[in-house]
Design an enzyme around this catalytic site. Sequence first.
Site, PDB file in Angstrom:
ATOM      1  CB  CYS A 135      -0.902  -0.060   1.203  1.00  0.00           C
ATOM      2  SG  CYS A 135      -1.803   1.468   1.478  1.00  0.00           S
ATOM      3  CB  CYS A 138      -0.335   2.400   4.192  1.00  0.00           C
ATOM      4  SG  CYS A 138      -1.968   1.873   3.424  1.00  0.00           S
ATOM      5  CG  ASP A 139       3.562   1.128   4.430  1.00  0.00           C
ATOM      6  OD1 ASP A 139       2.908   1.630   5.307  1.00  0.00           O
ATOM      7  OD2 ASP A 139       3.510  -0.145   4.038  1.00  0.00           O
TER       8      ASP A 139
HETATM    9  C1  FAD Z   1       0.067  -4.650   5.314  1.00  0.00           C
HETATM   10  C2  FAD Z   1      -1.061  -3.560   5.319  1.00  0.00           C
HETATM   11  C3  FAD Z   1      -0.866  -2.301   5.687  1.00  0.00           C
HETATM   12  C4  FAD Z   1      -1.731  -1.381   5.715  1.00  0.00           C
HETATM   13  N1  FAD Z   1      -1.537  -0.124   6.044  1.00  0.00           N
HETATM   14  C5  FAD Z   1      -2.557   0.881   6.213  1.00  0.00           C
HETATM   15  C6  FAD Z   1      -2.310   2.307   6.678  1.00  0.00           C
HETATM   16  O1  FAD Z   1      -1.299   2.496   7.159  1.00  0.00           O
HETATM   17  N2  FAD Z   1      -3.475   2.952   6.464  1.00  0.00           N
HETATM   18  C7  FAD Z   1      -4.562   2.618   6.212  1.00  0.00           C
HETATM   19  O2  FAD Z   1      -5.581   3.360   6.172  1.00  0.00           O
HETATM   20  N3  FAD Z   1      -4.809   1.146   5.702  1.00  0.00           N
HETATM   21  C8  FAD Z   1      -3.887   0.629   5.786  1.00  0.00           C
HETATM   22  N4  FAD Z   1      -4.166  -0.848   4.952  1.00  0.00           N
HETATM   23  C9  FAD Z   1      -5.498  -1.104   4.664  1.00  0.00           C
HETATM   24  C10 FAD Z   1      -6.292  -1.227   5.658  1.00  0.00           C
HETATM   25  O3  FAD Z   1      -5.891  -2.096   6.641  1.00  0.00           O
HETATM   26  C11 FAD Z   1      -7.942  -2.009   5.044  1.00  0.00           C
HETATM   27  O4  FAD Z   1      -8.232  -1.004   4.172  1.00  0.00           O
HETATM   28  C12 FAD Z   1      -8.882  -1.965   6.162  1.00  0.00           C
HETATM   29  O5  FAD Z   1      -8.363  -3.096   7.244  1.00  0.00           O
HETATM   30  C13 FAD Z   1     -10.332  -2.625   5.601  1.00  0.00           C
HETATM   31  O6  FAD Z   1     -10.937  -2.947   6.674  1.00  0.00           O
HETATM   32  P1  FAD Z   1     -12.369  -3.825   6.614  1.00  0.00           P
HETATM   33  O7  FAD Z   1     -12.908  -3.824   7.946  1.00  0.00           O
HETATM   34  O8  FAD Z   1     -12.989  -3.708   5.207  1.00  0.00           O
HETATM   35  O9  FAD Z   1     -11.689  -5.444   6.230  1.00  0.00           O
HETATM   36  P2  FAD Z   1     -10.378  -6.158   6.912  1.00  0.00           P
HETATM   37  O10 FAD Z   1      -9.503  -5.219   7.750  1.00  0.00           O
HETATM   38  O11 FAD Z   1      -9.862  -7.097   5.814  1.00  0.00           O
HETATM   39  O12 FAD Z   1     -11.322  -6.945   7.976  1.00  0.00           O
HETATM   40  C14 FAD Z   1     -12.148  -8.025   7.582  1.00  0.00           C
HETATM   41  C15 FAD Z   1     -12.248  -9.236   8.586  1.00  0.00           C
HETATM   42  O13 FAD Z   1     -13.273 -10.192   8.134  1.00  0.00           O
HETATM   43  C16 FAD Z   1     -12.913 -11.385   8.624  1.00  0.00           C
HETATM   44  N5  FAD Z   1     -13.563 -12.418   7.743  1.00  0.00           N
HETATM   45  C17 FAD Z   1     -13.484 -12.554   6.390  1.00  0.00           C
HETATM   46  N6  FAD Z   1     -14.482 -13.620   6.141  1.00  0.00           N
HETATM   47  C18 FAD Z   1     -15.039 -13.999   7.344  1.00  0.00           C
HETATM   48  C19 FAD Z   1     -16.303 -14.988   7.183  1.00  0.00           C
HETATM   49  N7  FAD Z   1     -16.609 -15.494   6.409  1.00  0.00           N
HETATM   50  N8  FAD Z   1     -16.482 -15.077   8.574  1.00  0.00           N
HETATM   51  C20 FAD Z   1     -16.061 -14.296   9.716  1.00  0.00           C
HETATM   52  N9  FAD Z   1     -15.251 -13.528   9.514  1.00  0.00           N
HETATM   53  C21 FAD Z   1     -14.485 -13.293   8.283  1.00  0.00           C
HETATM   54  C22 FAD Z   1     -11.378 -11.501   8.394  1.00  0.00           C
HETATM   55  O14 FAD Z   1     -10.547 -12.363   9.183  1.00  0.00           O
HETATM   56  C23 FAD Z   1     -11.171  -9.965   8.651  1.00  0.00           C
HETATM   57  O15 FAD Z   1     -10.542 -10.044  10.132  1.00  0.00           O
HETATM   58  C24 FAD Z   1      -3.065  -1.694   5.149  1.00  0.00           C
HETATM   59  C25 FAD Z   1      -3.240  -3.056   4.889  1.00  0.00           C
HETATM   60  C26 FAD Z   1      -2.369  -3.927   4.984  1.00  0.00           C
HETATM   61  C27 FAD Z   1      -2.568  -5.531   4.717  1.00  0.00           C
END
Ligand code: FAD
Length: 310
Positions: A135, A138-139
């Site tokens: 990302c 992010c970084d």
């Molecule tokens: C390495 C990395 C660094 C990042 N750095 C940043 C940053 O510095 N700043 C920033 O703003 N964003 C950053 N991001 C992006 C950010 O983390 C994501 O955009 C954000 O977390 C998305 O949130 P979400 O809740 O939509 O999904 P996720 O964070 O993907 O959470 C979804 C959750 O649903 C769960 N899940 C999936 N399927 C099921 C199921 N069938 N049953 C039950 N649970 C399930 C998963 O296990 C997961 O815990 C980064 C991402 C990564 C990978």
Amino acid sequence: MSSWDYDLIIIGGGPAGLTAGIYAGRARLCAILLEKLIHGGQMMTTDLVENYPGFPEGITGFDLSDRMRKQAERFKLLIKDAEVLEIIPGNPVHTVVTADRRVTTPAIIIASGAKYKRLGVPGEDKLTGHGVSFCATCDGALYRGHEIAMVGGGDNALTEVLFLERFAKKIHLIHRRDQFRAAKYLQERILEMDKVQVHWNTVVTECLGQAELDGLGLRNVKTQEVTTLPVTGAFIAIGMDPNTAFLGDLLPQDEWGFLVTDPAMGTPTPGIFAAGDVRSKWERQISTAVGDGTVAAIAVERYLETLKNG
Ligand SMILES: Cc1cc2nc3c(=O)[nH]c(=O)nc-3n(C[C@H](O)[C@H](O)[C@H](O)COP(=O)(O)OP(=O)(O)OC[C@H]3O[C@@H](n4cnc5c(N)ncnc54)[C@H](O)[C@@H]3O)c2cc1C
């Protein structure tokens, strides 16, 4: 007495799901959040979050997850470890299936997130967060004055190069084909940048370094020539996969498999909403996931009111 188990079931405990849980709790809904792996979602794989407002010194992904979870629990959100295996839609009561339970609800927020596609080469996992990043937004700022690489050739990779150009001393753009898939105007802008060197027909074979990235192993797929590229940062932008396998073809998806919603996060199935990275949208960040979770929970509240009022 309600004729369902919960007013709302939230699937996924990342920032979108936890935020929806905070709003649902404050609205006094009987809500449960189901998380299959680790609460916090992708935030838990992030060392330091520097672009989420309210934390001028930055905050670790672990601490931010922990704070969101505690805030949701303070408002009495029930949080359980369970993987959702299936949603059986009903009118108006849906059934959510996990390995050991079937629970009913009129409202579901799917916040199951997405995963960055990985190269699958040695060193990639170990050095993620230590020079390997998925990302640029992010970084990118961490690589001011560095010589770095971007891997990919689509719109996302080239847009991220435009963003990184203001920080990096030099950017090596590594692409496995002899032309980009990205939009023409992006290609033109990238190809005229002095700082950018394109490595056509080239794949990454290894991420090198002990504690921090110090180079990439490369192979030219035409000549088979193997080289080492000394870089301190490598951004990988080869796409994301939404976590939607458990939905089958229940809901409409865009061409990459992300769920299509209306502006209130609603899907065409009444009572089923989607929020965060799993949704078809322009930018995937913690702040946008939090925004989606907010909108979805408020939309659920209004939807439940319409059910109550007949
Ligand atoms: C390495 C990395 C660094 C990042 N750095 C940043 C940053 O510095 N700043 C920033 O703003 N964003 C950053 N991001 C992006 C950010 O983390 C994501 O955009 C954000 O977390 C998305 O949130 P979400 O809740 O939509 O999904 P996720 O964070 O993907 O959470 C979804 C959750 O649903 C769960 N899940 C999936 N399927 C099921 C199921 N069938 N049953 C039950 N649970 C399930 C998963 O296990 C997961 O815990 C980064 C991402 C990564 C990978």
